[in-house]
Motif scaffolding. Structure first.
Motif, PDB file in Angstrom:
ATOM      1  N   TYR A  24       0.849  -1.193   0.000  1.00 33.72           N
ATOM      2  CA  TYR A  24       0.000   0.000   0.000  1.00 33.72           C
ATOM      3  C   TYR A  24       0.888   1.248   0.000  1.00 33.72           C
ATOM      4  O   TYR A  24       0.932   1.976   0.990  1.00 33.72           O
ATOM      5  N   PRO A  25       1.598   1.517  -1.092  1.00 44.16           N
ATOM      6  CA  PRO A  25       2.553   2.629  -1.093  1.00 44.16           C
ATOM      7  C   PRO A  25       1.915   3.998  -0.910  1.00 44.16           C
ATOM      8  O   PRO A  25       2.570   4.932  -0.446  1.00 44.16           O
ATOM      9  N   PHE A  26       0.639   4.130  -1.262  1.00 41.79           N
ATOM     10  CA  PHE A  26      -0.041   5.416  -1.152  1.00 41.79           C
ATOM     11  C   PHE A  26      -1.179   5.385  -0.141  1.00 41.79           C
ATOM     12  O   PHE A  26      -1.979   6.321  -0.071  1.00 41.79           O
ATOM     13  N   GLY A  27      -1.259   4.312   0.632  1.00 37.24           N
ATOM     14  CA  GLY A  27      -2.334   4.185   1.599  1.00 37.24           C
ATOM     15  C   GLY A  27      -3.532   3.461   1.012  1.00 37.24           C
ATOM     16  O   GLY A  27      -3.405   2.710   0.038  1.00 37.24           O
ATOM     17  N   LYS A  28      -4.698   3.692   1.584  1.00 33.81           N
ATOM     18  CA  LYS A  28      -5.911   2.994   1.158  1.00 33.81           C
ATOM     19  C   LYS A  28      -7.013   3.984   0.788  1.00 33.81           C
ATOM     20  O   LYS A  28      -6.992   5.139   1.187  1.00 33.81           O
ATOM     21  N   GLY A  29      -7.988   3.476   0.019  1.00 33.48           N
ATOM     22  CA  GLY A  29      -9.185   4.243  -0.289  1.00 33.48           C
ATOM     23  C   GLY A  29      -8.980   5.384  -1.265  1.00 33.48           C
ATOM     24  O   GLY A  29      -7.971   5.478  -1.960  1.00 33.48           O
ATOM     25  N   LYS A  30      -9.973   6.275  -1.269  1.00 34.86           N
ATOM     26  CA  LYS A  30      -9.985   7.378  -2.242  1.00 34.86           C
ATOM     27  C   LYS A  30      -8.824   8.335  -2.048  1.00 34.86           C
ATOM     28  O   LYS A  30      -8.263   8.851  -3.024  1.00 34.86           O
ATOM     29  N   ASN A  31      -8.438   8.588  -0.802  1.00 36.58           N
ATOM     30  CA  ASN A  31      -7.310   9.487  -0.558  1.00 36.58           C
ATOM     31  C   ASN A  31      -6.019   8.949  -1.163  1.00 36.58           C
ATOM     32  O   ASN A  31      -5.148   9.709  -1.595  1.00 36.58           O
ATOM     33  N   ALA A  32      -5.897   7.622  -1.199  1.00 34.24           N
ATOM     34  CA  ALA A  32      -4.712   7.009  -1.806  1.00 34.24           C
ATOM     35  C   ALA A  32      -4.668   7.285  -3.306  1.00 34.24           C
ATOM     36  O   ALA A  32      -3.587   7.441  -3.889  1.00 34.24           O
ATOM     37  N   VAL A  33      -5.834   7.344  -3.935  1.00 28.25           N
ATOM     38  CA  VAL A  33      -5.897   7.648  -5.375  1.00 28.25           C
ATOM     39  C   VAL A  33      -5.346   9.040  -5.643  1.00 28.25           C
ATOM     40  O   VAL A  33      -4.544   9.248  -6.567  1.00 28.25           O
ATOM     41  N   LEU A  34      -5.761   9.995  -4.821  1.00 27.73           N
ATOM     42  CA  LEU A  34      -5.267  11.359  -4.994  1.00 27.73           C
ATOM     43  C   LEU A  34      -3.763  11.432  -4.731  1.00 27.73           C
ATOM     44  O   LEU A  34      -3.020  12.065  -5.497  1.00 27.73           O
TER      45      LEU A  34
END
Length: 396
Positions: A24-34
């Motif tokens: 999970y390099p950018f985290g999870k969920g919608k915030n990770a997409v941003l």
């Protein structure tokens, strides 16, 4: 002053920067997409849907709990927008001003972009101003009016022209069907809309590539950017960053020197990864084919545009990455109606790496990918070399 790196170190550095070495390099969920989009700089949009479309596939590769609606929601929240990078793309809204030079170029051009009738441009713009957001199909009924001088095709061309020159923005999608509204209604008033200087634009490109890839070359930065001025400005920016010590020029084994973030050098040496990824043909990590061939020794070409009889690997082959090595490619198709995911042909190209090291991870990744594509069964049709078939097939 230059430093030395091994090719393996350089590969890990760029894969880490691309978000391909951690779950999970950018985290999870919608915030990770941003976060992913702001880090990668852009996300290419593609219409092909043999498997899940490229923009969704690329994000799922880095965000295991990704959902397709996240992109639409971020567009509606005005946190990302659609425009052109080297192709149609999603971009962070904070980078909007760096799309302005191309918008100005389109607006001033009379020949090289969608050549719309000025009357149709005005009609479309006035209609959206008066009635609100529109899709191309909303103008279709106008062709049925007696005596109309406009038609379906000219209004669609006008929408694209107005979008490319910055008068309209895309506010949402239903599949690949776009909805347009006036830019003034979409763009947050907190966004900087000052036209960047040519040097500022060069700096944006340099920093975007360095952040997204860990290292870069002048050739990659100026990819599809024509003219001597952009190259000159990129050289000025790189020279300035070298003097500041924020980047270093690095030599690698039998390769041209590259430019690397100083912070990346400190954090990414002597690490390895054993992750396996099934990549989209339009994934940011492989979109620069020359770069992948040079640094990863992987010669990749998507063959859906190649006549069937001339295809070597298949219509829509996806690169298979194991650690820092491309071990092959897999031609896939999601039969959504039957909910069956077909592995048409798995091509194992790097046989120097023992199949026992990656076969189970590959199968698990393919099962996850099938689920992401809305399928609950997998059919394995062919493996090359065929001697590996019995090592792979029983695992599905």
């Amino acid at each position: 002053m230059t430093e030395e790196l091994t090719l393996s170190q350089l590969r890990f550095l760029t894969l880490e920067s691309q978000g391909l070495t951690k779950p999970y390099p950018f985290g999870k969920g919608k915030n990770a997409v941003l976060r992913a989009l702001e880090h990668l700089g852009y996300l290419q949009i593609d219409t092909l849907s043999v498997v899940e479309r490229a923009h969704h596939h690329t994000l799922w590769t880095r965000i295991p709990d990704y959902k397709a609606e996240y992109l639409d929601e971020l567009v509606e929240e005005h946190k990302i927008f659609e425009y052109w990078f080297h192709a149609a793309s999603y971009l962070p809204i904070k980078d909007f001003r760096f799309a302005l030079p191309q918008m100005v170029e389109v607006k001033q051009s009379k020949t090289h972009y969608y050549n719309a009738d000025p009357k149709v441009l005005k009609y479309v713009l006035d209609t959206i101003r008066g009635e609100g957001p529109k899709r191309a199909r909303d103008f279709e009924n106008e062709t049925k009016k007696v005596g109309s001088w406009w038609s379906w095709k000219p209004t669609k061309i006008a929408l694209e022209r107005l979008f490319l020159q910055g008068d309209l923005m895309i506010t949402g999608r239903n599949g690949m069907q776009k909805t347009y509204d006036l830019t003034e209604n979409v763009l947050p008033n907190t966004i900087d809309t000052a036209l960047p200087t040519e040097l500022e634009f060069a700096e944006y490109l340099v920093k975007t590539y360095l952040k997204a890839y860990g290292f870069t070359t002048v050739k990659q930065i100026t990819h599809l950017k024509t003219g001597e001025l952009i190259r000159k400005n990129v050289d000025i920016v790189l020279k300035s960053m070298l003097q500041e010590g924020t980047i270093k020029q690095v030599n690698i084994e039998n390769m041209p020197s590259v430019f690397v973030n100083e912070s990346s050098l400190e954090n990414s040496l002597n690490k390895t990864s054993s992750d396996i990824h099934i990549l989209s043909p339009f994934d940011n990590s492989i979109i620069h084919r020359d770069r992948i061939k040079q640094f990863f020794n992987f010669d990749y070409k998507i063959e859906c545009y190649t006549p069937k009889e001339k295809r070597q690997y298949g219509y829509f082959c996806l690169p298979v990455l194991f650690g820092d090595t491309f071990i092959g490619r897999v031609d896939c198709k999601a039969h959504r109606k039957e909910k069956e995911f077909e592995i048409i042909h798995l091509h194992i190209e790097n046989t120097s790496i023992e199949i026992e090291l990656w076969k189970e991870s590959f199968v698990e990744r393919m099962k996850s990918f099938a689920t992401f594509n809305g399928c609950n069964t997998i059919k394995l049709t062919k493996v090359s070399p065929s001697k590996f078939t019995n090592k792979i097939r029983p695992l599905f």
